[in-house]
Scaffold this active site. Structure first.
Site, mmCIF file in Angstrom:
data_model
loop_
_atom_site.group_PDB
_atom_site.id
_atom_site.type_symbol
_atom_site.label_atom_id
_atom_site.label_comp_id
_atom_site.label_asym_id
_atom_site.label_seq_id
_atom_site.Cartn_x
_atom_site.Cartn_y
_atom_site.Cartn_z
ATOM 1 C CB CYS A 182 3.529 -2.371 -18.005
ATOM 2 S SG CYS A 182 3.132 -1.337 -16.575
ATOM 3 C CB CYS B 81 -4.434 -1.163 -17.790
ATOM 4 S SG CYS B 81 -2.847 -0.448 -18.301
#
Length: 360
Positions: free
Chosen positions: A101, A197
């Site tokens: 990410c 997440c």
């Protein structure tokens, strides 16, 4: 400078934005919409990037009196992080989605867009420090080692580092919460997000099973004997001990661990702890925040986000890296990242492709 403050909706990014403003920069808050189902409010505070988080970030921006925008990067996140995560596990590797990410979203897509819009840099709430060194900016560990995030920032290259700010690196987490409270931020006591997440319940194996379906196969001992069955080799990682469901115990009752995952044959290999230790690591896709090392050099190697740093000899050849640890360590799996340090300075990172045991 004109700075984009990446605001996740948590306390760290709130204080980072505030500090950039106090330093005299022109700050614009940006929340990244990464979830394709962000309309669902978060229930357990495990994840991030929901509509609730966007609202928290907006409240902080309003408090600071700075412009605030939500940038939709859900498709990019799905392709570069989520699908990559699934594909890596399916291939028998163990990825770190936080590094991916940072590499693909926060310091590629976000930074690229910010620069294209005329901004000079991006600031985030990561716990790391930027220090001016003899060869330019250097990435260093945070003062608060319990929160240090330099490992997941090891994927940055020199150009990305030149356009980045990490305002929290010289401060401990308790001090950050105190500072947030003193500024009247609603998020001062908001729990930290953790785990992956996009897997809100933390059940990675269950998530992969839904995506990849059942793929029954054998669990074999190191001598090739079938000692159990599994529903998908993708659900196992090197070093795993729990949840193996073995049907044939060893005569000496020694604990067994996953020592290899073989996706081509859909086989999981288990063995005793002594088979887990490796001291040679081959890695590729090297990333260097500064000048790459030349020849064989002495560095520290960290293999997990909050893991131990191991002394090692390191040899870099373009995008390929060989790391020879002084001592064998367990649970090193292809797909993980090795991040290299010289003292507190991040020298670079690479993705592990293979491990071995040097003769002794």
């Amino acid at each position: 400078m004109r700075v984009v403050a990446a605001m996740s909706g948590g306390v760290d990014s709130a204080v980072a934005a505030s500090r950039m403003l106090e330093a005299g920069h022109e700050v614009v808050g940006v929340h990244l919409a990464l979830s394709q189902s962000a309309a669902t409010l978060r229930e357990s505070a495990r994840g991030c990037c929901t509509i609730e988080d966007a609202g928290d970030a907006r409240r902080v921006a309003d408090k600071l009196g700075i412009p605030f925008y939500v940038w939709d990067m859900a498709e990019r996140f799905k392709a570069d992080v989520v699908e990559d995560f699934v594909a890596e596990y399916e291939a028998g590797r163990t990825p770190n989605p936080c590094l991916r990410c940072n590499e693909k979203i926060k310091f590629a897509a976000l930074l690229d867009k910010a620069l294209a819009l005329g901004f000079d840099a991006v600031a985030t709430g990561h716990y790391a420090q930027i220090v001016e060194g003899p060869n330019g900016r250097e990435l260093h560990r945070a003062v608060d080692m319990a929160k240090d995030q330099s490992y997941v920032l090891g994927v940055l290259d020199a150009d990305q580092l030149a356009h980045s700010f990490f305002p929290l690196g010289d401060t401990t987490k308790p001090q950050i919460r105190e500072e947030a409270a003193s500024k009247g931020f609603y998020v001062a006591n908001k729990p930290d997000s953790h785990d992956i997440c996009f897997i809100a319940d933390g059940d990675t194996q269950g998530y992969l099973a839904k995506r990849l379906g059942k793929q029954p196969g054998d669990i074999v001992d190191s001598d090739g004997e079938v000692v159990g069955r599994h529903e998908g080799a993708y659900g196992f990682t090197v070093g795993q001990r729990r949840g193996l469901g073995l049907k044939v115990p060893r005569e000496d009752h020694a604990k067994r661990y996953v020592v290899d995952v073989q996706p081509k044959t859909n086989t999981v290999v288990v063995g005793t702890a002594d088979l887990l230790g490796v001291d040679v690591i081959e890695a590729e896709h090297a990333r260097w925040p500064g000048p790459p090392p030349s020849g064989e050099v002495r560095l520290g190697a960290q293999l997990r986000a909050h893991g131990e740093e191991f002394p090692a000899w390191v040899c870099a050849d373009g995008e390929r890296v060989t790391v020879r640890l002084d001592e064998r360590t367990r649970g090193v799996a292809p797909g993980q990242s090795v991040v290299l340090y010289e003292g507190t300075r991040v020298v670079g990172s690479a993705t592990i492709t293979a491990t071995a045991r040097a003769p002794r």
